[in-house]
Scaffold this motif. Structure first.
Motif, mmCIF file in Angstrom:
data_model
loop_
_atom_site.group_PDB
_atom_site.id
_atom_site.type_symbol
_atom_site.label_atom_id
_atom_site.label_comp_id
_atom_site.label_asym_id
_atom_site.label_seq_id
_atom_site.Cartn_x
_atom_site.Cartn_y
_atom_site.Cartn_z
ATOM 1 N N CYS A 58 4.753 6.121 0.619
ATOM 2 C CA CYS A 58 3.949 6.196 -0.604
ATOM 3 C C CYS A 58 4.828 6.034 -1.838
ATOM 4 C CB CYS A 58 3.201 7.528 -0.641
ATOM 5 S SG CYS A 58 2.141 7.738 -2.077
ATOM 6 N N GLN A 59 5.987 6.693 -1.845
ATOM 7 C CA GLN A 59 6.894 6.615 -2.996
ATOM 8 C C GLN A 59 7.357 5.188 -3.256
ATOM 9 O OE1 GLN A 59 9.863 9.426 -1.625
ATOM 10 N NE2 GLN A 59 9.327 10.830 -3.277
ATOM 11 N N GLN A 60 7.493 4.405 -2.207
ATOM 12 C CA GLN A 60 8.029 3.050 -2.339
ATOM 13 C C GLN A 60 6.964 2.016 -2.678
ATOM 14 O OE1 GLN A 60 9.986 2.629 1.416
ATOM 15 N NE2 GLN A 60 11.645 4.022 0.843
ATOM 16 N N GLN A 61 5.712 2.413 -2.680
ATOM 17 C CA GLN A 61 4.626 1.480 -2.963
ATOM 18 C C GLN A 61 3.935 1.894 -4.259
ATOM 19 O OE1 GLN A 61 2.119 0.702 0.483
ATOM 20 N NE2 GLN A 61 3.741 1.518 1.799
ATOM 21 N N THR A 62 4.478 1.427 -5.376
ATOM 22 C CA THR A 62 3.949 1.853 -6.676
ATOM 23 C C THR A 62 2.498 1.431 -6.879
ATOM 24 O OG1 THR A 62 4.909 -0.108 -7.712
ATOM 25 C CG2 THR A 62 6.207 1.921 -7.778
ATOM 26 N N ASP A 63 2.054 0.370 -6.208
ATOM 27 C CA ASP A 63 0.659 -0.031 -6.345
ATOM 28 C C ASP A 63 -0.280 1.037 -5.789
ATOM 29 O OD1 ASP A 63 1.761 -0.775 -3.794
ATOM 30 O OD2 ASP A 63 -0.052 -1.936 -3.393
ATOM 31 N N ILE A 64 0.151 1.722 -4.736
ATOM 32 C CA ILE A 64 -0.658 2.804 -4.172
ATOM 33 C C ILE A 64 -0.723 3.964 -5.153
ATOM 34 C CG2 ILE A 64 -0.745 4.578 -2.366
ATOM 35 C CD1 ILE A 64 0.336 2.488 -0.431
ATOM 36 N N LEU A 65 0.431 4.310 -5.734
ATOM 37 C CA LEU A 65 0.463 5.410 -6.706
ATOM 38 C C LEU A 65 -0.433 5.087 -7.902
ATOM 39 C CD1 LEU A 65 4.283 6.220 -6.631
ATOM 40 C CD2 LEU A 65 2.435 7.508 -5.550
ATOM 41 N N ALA A 66 -0.375 3.850 -8.389
ATOM 42 C CA ALA A 66 -1.219 3.452 -9.519
ATOM 43 C C ALA A 66 -2.702 3.541 -9.146
ATOM 44 C CB ALA A 66 -0.859 2.041 -9.965
ATOM 45 N N ARG A 67 -3.024 3.222 -7.891
ATOM 46 C CA ARG A 67 -4.426 3.301 -7.450
ATOM 47 C C ARG A 67 -4.949 4.733 -7.476
ATOM 48 N NH1 ARG A 67 -4.779 1.289 -1.971
ATOM 49 N NH2 ARG A 67 -4.912 3.446 -1.303
ATOM 50 N N PHE A 68 -4.069 5.698 -7.131
ATOM 51 C CA PHE A 68 -4.491 7.100 -7.178
ATOM 52 C C PHE A 68 -4.929 7.474 -8.592
ATOM 53 C CE2 PHE A 68 -1.228 7.982 -3.613
ATOM 54 C CZ PHE A 68 -2.087 7.466 -2.663
ATOM 55 N N PHE A 69 -4.207 6.989 -9.601
ATOM 56 C CA PHE A 69 -4.593 7.253 -10.989
ATOM 57 C C PHE A 69 -5.841 6.468 -11.361
ATOM 58 C CE2 PHE A 69 -0.337 8.911 -11.288
ATOM 59 C CZ PHE A 69 -0.472 9.950 -12.200
ATOM 60 N N ALA A 70 -5.901 5.209 -10.961
ATOM 61 C CA ALA A 70 -7.051 4.363 -11.304
ATOM 62 C C ALA A 70 -8.340 4.937 -10.741
ATOM 63 C CB ALA A 70 -6.826 2.942 -10.801
ATOM 64 N N ASP A 71 -8.271 5.507 -9.544
ATOM 65 C CA ASP A 71 -9.472 6.075 -8.922
ATOM 66 C C ASP A 71 -10.043 7.247 -9.717
ATOM 67 O OD1 ASP A 71 -9.304 4.203 -6.931
ATOM 68 O OD2 ASP A 71 -8.476 5.583 -5.424
ATOM 69 N N THR A 72 -9.218 7.886 -10.540
ATOM 70 C CA THR A 72 -9.687 9.002 -11.366
ATOM 71 C C THR A 72 -10.264 8.522 -12.694
ATOM 72 O OG1 THR A 72 -7.585 9.327 -12.511
ATOM 73 C CG2 THR A 72 -7.894 10.513 -10.434
ATOM 74 N N GLY A 73 -10.026 7.251 -13.020
ATOM 75 C CA GLY A 73 -10.440 6.741 -14.322
ATOM 76 C C GLY A 73 -9.353 6.917 -15.369
ATOM 77 N N MET A 74 -8.234 7.523 -14.985
ATOM 78 C CA MET A 74 -7.116 7.700 -15.915
ATOM 79 C C MET A 74 -6.248 6.449 -15.909
ATOM 80 S SD MET A 74 -5.907 11.635 -15.391
ATOM 81 C CE MET A 74 -5.528 11.496 -13.661
#
Length: 133
Positions: free
Chosen positions: A110-126
């Motif tokens: 997860c740490q190495q895949q910044t697109d996944i981390l960004a998706r976690f934020f996008a899913d919140t609307g933030m």
């Protein structure tokens, strides 16, 4: 700006912030910022007490938005945990040590895949961009 009290969990000593501690912090932040404050709060007992309501009402520069009682969709950690659990389904761990290794491996991925981390934020609307609303 603010110095927290050190709580050593002595008998009879409070182990968390009181209403007075929160208000003192917010008053100091307001004085330093010289601007209104919008505070997003969960339903911790000191956040929703009658006394805290009175303290908040006495400060016209303070706006409090309360989160629903259970709101995993409003936090990026909710998405991270869902992703973590999906990666561990249908796996039979050979013990606690093996399970811990699987979790560590999944977290590193997860740490190495910044697109996944960004998706976690996008899913919140933030957004990660402080310039965007």
């Amino acid at each position: 700006m603010w110095r927290t009290r050190l709580h050593r969990r002595r008998k009879g000593e409070r182990g968390s912030f009181s209403e007075d501690d929160y208000i003192a912090f917010l008053d100091q932040a307001h004085q330093r910022l010289q601007a209104p404050i919008v505070l997003i709060w969960d339903n911790l007992n000191t956040h929703v007490s009658h006394r805290m309501h009175a303290l908040i009402d006495a400060r016209p520069w303070l706006t409090v938005v309360r989160l629903p009682s259970y709101a995993p969709d409003l936090t990026p950690a909710g998405g991270a945990w869902r992703w973590m659990k999906r990666g561990l389904t249908n796996i039979a761990a050979h013990g606690v040590g093996h399970l811990a290794d699987l979790v560590r491996h999944r977290l590193r991925a997860c740490q190495q895949q910044t697109d996944i981390l960004a998706r976690f934020f996008a899913d919140t609307g933030m957004t990660l961009d402080p310039e965007l609303p």
